[in-house]
Scaffold this motif. Sequence first.
Motif, mmCIF file in Angstrom:
data_model
loop_
_atom_site.group_PDB
_atom_site.id
_atom_site.type_symbol
_atom_site.label_atom_id
_atom_site.label_comp_id
_atom_site.label_asym_id
_atom_site.label_seq_id
_atom_site.Cartn_x
_atom_site.Cartn_y
_atom_site.Cartn_z
ATOM 1 N N VAL A 1 99.022 117.550 52.406
ATOM 2 C CA VAL A 1 99.610 116.758 53.493
ATOM 3 C C VAL A 1 99.571 117.543 54.797
ATOM 4 N N SER A 2 99.944 118.825 54.723
ATOM 5 C CA SER A 2 99.933 119.668 55.920
ATOM 6 C C SER A 2 98.523 119.806 56.480
ATOM 7 N N GLU A 3 97.534 119.964 55.586
ATOM 8 C CA GLU A 3 96.148 120.100 56.037
ATOM 9 C C GLU A 3 95.649 118.811 56.679
ATOM 10 N N ILE A 4 96.015 117.675 56.097
ATOM 11 C CA ILE A 4 95.603 116.388 56.669
ATOM 12 C C ILE A 4 96.205 116.209 58.060
ATOM 13 N N GLU A 5 97.490 116.498 58.185
ATOM 14 C CA GLU A 5 98.156 116.331 59.483
ATOM 15 C C GLU A 5 97.534 117.247 60.541
ATOM 16 N N ASP A 6 97.250 118.498 60.159
ATOM 17 C CA ASP A 6 96.609 119.419 61.103
ATOM 18 C C ASP A 6 95.203 118.935 61.462
ATOM 19 N N GLY A 7 94.481 118.436 60.447
ATOM 20 C CA GLY A 7 93.126 117.955 60.688
ATOM 21 C C GLY A 7 93.090 116.765 61.629
ATOM 22 N N GLN B 1 95.295 116.032 63.930
ATOM 23 C CA GLN B 1 95.608 116.512 65.278
ATOM 24 C C GLN B 1 94.381 117.150 65.929
ATOM 25 N N THR B 2 93.615 117.891 65.127
ATOM 26 C CA THR B 2 92.394 118.510 65.651
ATOM 27 C C THR B 2 91.377 117.449 66.059
ATOM 28 N N LEU B 3 91.243 116.408 65.236
ATOM 29 C CA LEU B 3 90.318 115.318 65.556
ATOM 30 C C LEU B 3 90.737 114.600 66.835
ATOM 31 N N LYS B 4 92.035 114.369 66.977
ATOM 32 C CA LYS B 4 92.523 113.700 68.189
ATOM 33 C C LYS B 4 92.226 114.540 69.426
ATOM 34 N N ALA B 5 92.455 115.836 69.305
ATOM 35 C CA ALA B 5 92.220 116.720 70.449
ATOM 36 C C ALA B 5 90.747 116.753 70.836
ATOM 37 N N ALA B 6 89.866 116.591 69.824
ATOM 38 C CA ALA B 6 88.425 116.623 70.084
ATOM 39 C C ALA B 6 87.865 115.240 70.399
ATOM 40 N N GLY B 7 88.727 114.219 70.388
ATOM 41 C CA GLY B 7 88.269 112.861 70.661
ATOM 42 C C GLY B 7 87.454 112.262 69.535
ATOM 43 N N LYS B 8 87.614 112.795 68.318
ATOM 44 C CA LYS B 8 86.847 112.307 67.170
ATOM 45 C C LYS B 8 87.681 111.451 66.223
ATOM 46 N N ALA B 9 88.930 111.214 66.571
ATOM 47 C CA ALA B 9 89.819 110.492 65.658
ATOM 48 C C ALA B 9 89.404 109.030 65.543
ATOM 49 N N ASP B 10 89.276 108.576 64.322
ATOM 50 C CA ASP B 10 88.955 107.183 64.034
ATOM 51 C C ASP B 10 90.254 106.448 63.707
ATOM 52 N N ASP B 11 90.471 105.300 64.361
ATOM 53 C CA ASP B 11 91.737 104.582 64.183
ATOM 54 C C ASP B 11 92.005 104.246 62.720
ATOM 55 N N ILE B 12 90.964 103.806 62.012
ATOM 56 C CA ILE B 12 91.144 103.431 60.607
ATOM 57 C C ILE B 12 91.521 104.651 59.772
ATOM 58 N N LEU B 13 90.827 105.768 60.016
ATOM 59 C CA LEU B 13 91.126 106.989 59.266
ATOM 60 C C LEU B 13 92.540 107.476 59.567
ATOM 61 N N ARG C 1 98.020 108.216 57.761
ATOM 62 C CA ARG C 1 99.449 108.024 58.023
ATOM 63 C C ARG C 1 100.133 107.335 56.841
ATOM 64 N N LYS C 2 99.468 106.306 56.306
ATOM 65 C CA LYS C 2 100.050 105.578 55.176
ATOM 66 C C LYS C 2 100.114 106.448 53.927
ATOM 67 N N LEU C 3 99.027 107.184 53.670
ATOM 68 C CA LEU C 3 98.997 108.033 52.479
ATOM 69 C C LEU C 3 100.040 109.141 52.551
ATOM 70 N N VAL C 4 100.167 109.743 53.721
ATOM 71 C CA VAL C 4 101.155 110.812 53.887
ATOM 72 C C VAL C 4 102.566 110.264 53.694
ATOM 73 N N ALA C 5 102.838 109.089 54.271
ATOM 74 C CA ALA C 5 104.166 108.479 54.117
ATOM 75 C C ALA C 5 104.446 108.158 52.653
ATOM 76 N N ARG C 6 103.423 107.629 51.971
ATOM 77 C CA ARG C 6 103.594 107.295 50.556
ATOM 78 C C ARG C 6 103.813 108.556 49.723
ATOM 79 N N SER D 1 94.486 110.958 45.590
ATOM 80 C CA SER D 1 94.233 110.126 46.772
ATOM 81 C C SER D 1 94.221 110.971 48.042
ATOM 82 N N LEU D 2 95.173 111.894 48.131
ATOM 83 C CA LEU D 2 95.236 112.766 49.307
ATOM 84 C C LEU D 2 94.002 113.662 49.389
ATOM 85 N N THR D 3 93.556 114.157 48.240
ATOM 86 C CA THR D 3 92.376 115.031 48.223
ATOM 87 C C THR D 3 91.148 114.291 48.731
#
Length: 271
Positions: free
Chosen positions: A203-209, A211-223, A228-233, A257-259
Amino acid sequence: MGPPPESPTGPLDRKLCQVGGVNQNYTSVAGTPYHIQIEDLGPVQDKVSGRELRRVNVIVYANYGEQNAQIVHGRDHDYPDIRSHAHNTFIKSRIADLAAEARRVIEEAEQKQVMRIKCLIREYYITKSDAVKKEFEEANTVFPFLFSRAFLELKMERAAAPPVAPTVAAPDPVVEAPLPVFDEARPAAHILSELTTEIERIVSEIEDGIQTLKAAGKADDILVQTCRKLVARAQETLAERAASGFTVRRLEMTRNSLTTTWRQVQSRLKS
């Protein structure tokens, strides 16, 4: 119910004789993740008979989303090549029926697989055969949830078996061989602790990843939404954890699922 009669206004164009299909995730009673894929291939020519017919293809993947994913069921269902709206409606209803049938096939196949694993374990107690041991270890790798279920059922059956009263003077009691030691035989609390730590790390790695994607402008809305849903679950699951076989399986599913999602994030980070 059979297929409807041909259209009185003439046949539809070939391209209009497909109604899509189904892509459906399904988790079995034992906890194995499956994917059911059903596709209306439309009018095709059968290679064996040479006849034109309407074909619907069904494929079932076990351990879907995991490295050991595999096709466990595949079948073509053929119907008359009637090119009409009514026949399209009929095919659509058959696709829904085939999805339900696929779920039934999955559960029946798992029951047989559990019985097979139980027989292998019993045989190993008696023979101590390396070949038998290798076979059920492979089953543990391919179907870990079914192996856990088979092992648990054996333990429950053994515990519930009534003692047999001797009718004659009995010889010295024979000590019954213990069940083999597998990971599943470890205390559930230990397994839960390991799974919890692993889930929290992913979960920590996903959240950090993300944030890195957002900072680089590579974040995909669907991803991002999926993560977000998987982490909450996952966090909800951890909050409800208890030392039971069901919860262990649930945590294993959450980790898997997280992996899978973390791999997607990693792939996006490398692109």
